[in-house]
Write a protein that holds these residues in place. Structure first.
Motif, PDB file in Angstrom:
ATOM      1  N   THR A  91      31.514  50.443  42.614  1.00 26.30           N
ATOM      2  CA  THR A  91      31.815  49.109  42.097  1.00 26.30           C
ATOM      3  C   THR A  91      32.380  48.227  43.200  1.00 26.30           C
ATOM      4  OG1 THR A  91      32.353  50.103  39.973  1.00 26.30           O
ATOM      5  CG2 THR A  91      33.083  47.855  40.319  1.00 26.30           C
ATOM      6  N   ILE A  92      31.856  47.002  43.304  1.00 30.89           N
ATOM      7  CA  ILE A  92      32.468  45.975  44.155  1.00 30.89           C
ATOM      8  C   ILE A  92      33.384  45.184  43.233  1.00 30.89           C
ATOM      9  CG2 ILE A  92      32.107  43.928  45.570  1.00 30.89           C
ATOM     10  CD1 ILE A  92      29.358  45.042  46.323  1.00 30.89           C
ATOM     11  N   LYS A  93      34.687  45.148  43.567  1.00 32.97           N
ATOM     12  CA  LYS A  93      35.677  44.502  42.705  1.00 32.97           C
ATOM     13  C   LYS A  93      36.191  43.211  43.322  1.00 32.97           C
ATOM     14  CE  LYS A  93      37.215  48.836  40.682  1.00 32.97           C
ATOM     15  NZ  LYS A  93      38.340  49.710  40.428  1.00 32.97           N
ATOM     16  N   SER A  94      36.727  42.353  42.468  1.00 34.74           N
ATOM     17  CA  SER A  94      37.291  41.084  42.915  1.00 34.74           C
ATOM     18  C   SER A  94      38.625  41.331  43.621  1.00 34.74           C
ATOM     19  CB  SER A  94      37.508  40.156  41.725  1.00 34.74           C
ATOM     20  OG  SER A  94      38.172  38.986  42.137  1.00 34.74           O
ATOM     21  N   PRO A  95      38.787  40.798  44.841  1.00 39.22           N
ATOM     22  CA  PRO A  95      40.050  40.970  45.551  1.00 39.22           C
ATOM     23  C   PRO A  95      41.101  39.933  45.164  1.00 39.22           C
ATOM     24  CG  PRO A  95      38.474  39.872  46.956  1.00 39.22           C
ATOM     25  CD  PRO A  95      37.757  40.192  45.666  1.00 39.22           C
ATOM     26  N   MET A  96      40.759  39.030  44.237  1.00 37.62           N
ATOM     27  CA  MET A  96      41.688  37.950  43.883  1.00 37.62           C
ATOM     28  C   MET A  96      41.353  37.366  42.523  1.00 37.62           C
ATOM     29  SD  MET A  96      40.088  34.959  46.311  1.00 37.62           S
ATOM     30  CE  MET A  96      40.207  35.988  47.732  1.00 37.62           C
ATOM     31  N   ILE A  97      42.250  36.528  42.038  1.00 40.53           N
ATOM     32  CA  ILE A  97      42.026  35.749  40.820  1.00 40.53           C
ATOM     33  C   ILE A  97      41.331  34.458  41.227  1.00 40.53           C
ATOM     34  CG2 ILE A  97      43.172  34.450  38.985  1.00 40.53           C
ATOM     35  CD1 ILE A  97      45.413  36.492  39.097  1.00 40.53           C
ATOM     36  N   GLY A  98      40.352  34.038  40.453  1.00 36.56           N
ATOM     37  CA  GLY A  98      39.666  32.789  40.769  1.00 36.56           C
ATOM     38  C   GLY A  98      38.433  32.611  39.912  1.00 36.56           C
ATOM     39  N   THR A  99      37.521  31.759  40.380  1.00 38.11           N
ATOM     40  CA  THR A  99      36.264  31.509  39.685  1.00 38.11           C
ATOM     41  C   THR A  99      35.126  32.090  40.508  1.00 38.11           C
ATOM     42  OG1 THR A  99      37.172  29.475  38.763  1.00 38.11           O
ATOM     43  CG2 THR A  99      34.785  29.740  38.668  1.00 38.11           C
ATOM     44  N   PHE A 100      34.312  32.923  39.881  1.00 42.07           N
ATOM     45  CA  PHE A 100      33.220  33.645  40.518  1.00 42.07           C
ATOM     46  C   PHE A 100      31.977  32.754  40.609  1.00 42.07           C
ATOM     47  CE2 PHE A 100      29.338  36.120  39.770  1.00 42.07           C
ATOM     48  CZ  PHE A 100      29.396  37.076  40.766  1.00 42.07           C
ATOM     49  N   TYR A 101      31.382  32.687  41.795  1.00 41.76           N
ATOM     50  CA  TYR A 101      30.125  31.957  41.986  1.00 41.76           C
ATOM     51  C   TYR A 101      29.129  32.836  42.716  1.00 41.76           C
ATOM     52  CZ  TYR A 101      32.728  27.756  40.749  1.00 41.76           C
ATOM     53  OH  TYR A 101      33.492  26.838  40.098  1.00 41.76           O
TER      54      TYR A 101
ATOM     55  N   ASP B 165      27.868  33.687  36.342  1.00 39.74           N
ATOM     56  CA  ASP B 165      28.176  32.666  37.343  1.00 39.74           C
ATOM     57  C   ASP B 165      29.143  31.630  36.773  1.00 39.74           C
ATOM     58  OD1 ASP B 165      27.864  31.537  39.900  1.00 39.74           O
ATOM     59  OD2 ASP B 165      26.358  30.131  39.169  1.00 39.74           O
ATOM     60  N   ALA B 166      30.069  31.174  37.611  1.00 37.87           N
ATOM     61  CA  ALA B 166      31.049  30.121  37.281  1.00 37.87           C
ATOM     62  C   ALA B 166      32.006  30.526  36.154  1.00 37.87           C
ATOM     63  CB  ALA B 166      30.337  28.810  36.946  1.00 37.87           C
ATOM     64  N   THR B 167      32.387  31.810  36.129  1.00 31.63           N
ATOM     65  CA  THR B 167      33.357  32.265  35.141  1.00 31.63           C
ATOM     66  C   THR B 167      34.619  32.764  35.847  1.00 31.63           C
ATOM     67  OG1 THR B 167      32.381  34.486  35.110  1.00 31.63           O
ATOM     68  CG2 THR B 167      31.641  32.941  33.432  1.00 31.63           C
ATOM     69  N   PRO B 168      35.757  32.698  35.163  1.00 33.12           N
ATOM     70  CA  PRO B 168      37.005  33.182  35.770  1.00 33.12           C
ATOM     71  C   PRO B 168      36.991  34.704  35.920  1.00 33.12           C
ATOM     72  CG  PRO B 168      37.443  31.941  33.745  1.00 33.12           C
ATOM     73  CD  PRO B 168      35.975  32.075  33.868  1.00 33.12           C
ATOM     74  N   VAL B 169      37.568  35.182  37.017  1.00 32.34           N
ATOM     75  CA  VAL B 169      37.713  36.620  37.239  1.00 32.34           C
ATOM     76  C   VAL B 169      39.169  36.939  37.555  1.00 32.34           C
ATOM     77  CG1 VAL B 169      35.336  37.033  37.982  1.00 32.34           C
ATOM     78  CG2 VAL B 169      37.046  36.427  39.676  1.00 32.34           C
ATOM     79  N   GLU B 170      39.562  38.147  37.251  1.00 35.40           N
ATOM     80  CA  GLU B 170      40.912  38.630  37.506  1.00 35.40           C
ATOM     81  C   GLU B 170      40.905  39.505  38.753  1.00 35.40           C
ATOM     82  OE1 GLU B 170      43.662  37.860  35.750  1.00 35.40           O
ATOM     83  OE2 GLU B 170      42.510  36.600  34.400  1.00 35.40           O
TER      84      GLU B 170
END
Length: 160
Positions: free
Chosen positions: A84-94, A144-149
């Motif tokens: 799995t490639i995971k999000s390193p931060m909180i933000g909006t994914f594009y 696309d363009a959704t918030p991620v934790e």
């Protein structure tokens, strides 16, 4: 009140670490809102709104209770061989660098370590997220363009 006064007020508010300041005179009113350090309420509220309708819709497909757990078990065992490639931060994914450009990667594309797979926008900064592994993209887990934790799974990669 001129622009310099407004800028000084904004600087003061950000240094004071308060969430909201209202300044009012007889002919002028300004409200300055800032997120407090460590507060992620901006991201938590959209997540609550998105999960509520899904929770209501979930009980409807209960017609085949025996088949659903078996399918889920197969999917879980299949997913275990993927990285799995995971999000390193909180933000909006594009998935794209900008609205008029092509997506970074699609399902079935090969990625190598260091290749940019997406962008996460946090506080008006667009951070390129690079793959830490090499392999083939099996699944894109975020729209696309959704918030991620922080630490949220973004992609499944087959390393073989």
């Amino acid at each position: 009140m001129d622009i310099k006064d407004i800028q000084n007020l904004i600087k003061f508010v950000s240094k004071a670490e308060v969430s909201e300041v209202k300044y009012k005179t007889k002919d002028f009113e300004i409200t300055i809102k800032t997120p407090l350090a460590g507060s992620d309420a901006v991201y938590a509220q959209p997540a609550v709104y998105h999960t509520a309708p899904q929770a209501v819709a979930a009980p409807a497909p209960a017609a085949t209770p025996a088949a659903a757990p078996a399918e889920k078990a197969e999917a879980a065992s299949d997913d275990s061989k993927y990285v799995t490639i995971k999000s390193p931060m909180i933000g909006t994914f594009y998935r794209k660098p900008s609205p008029d450009k092509d997506v970074f990667i699609n399902v079935g594309d090969e990625v190598s370590a260091g290749k940019v797979v997406c962008v996460i926008e946090a506080m008006k900064l667009f951070n390129q997220i690079e793959s830490e592994i090499s392999g083939k993209i099996v699944k894109i887990l975020v729209d696309d363009a959704t918030p991620v934790e922080y630490d949220q799974p973004l992609f499944l990669v087959d390393p073989s």
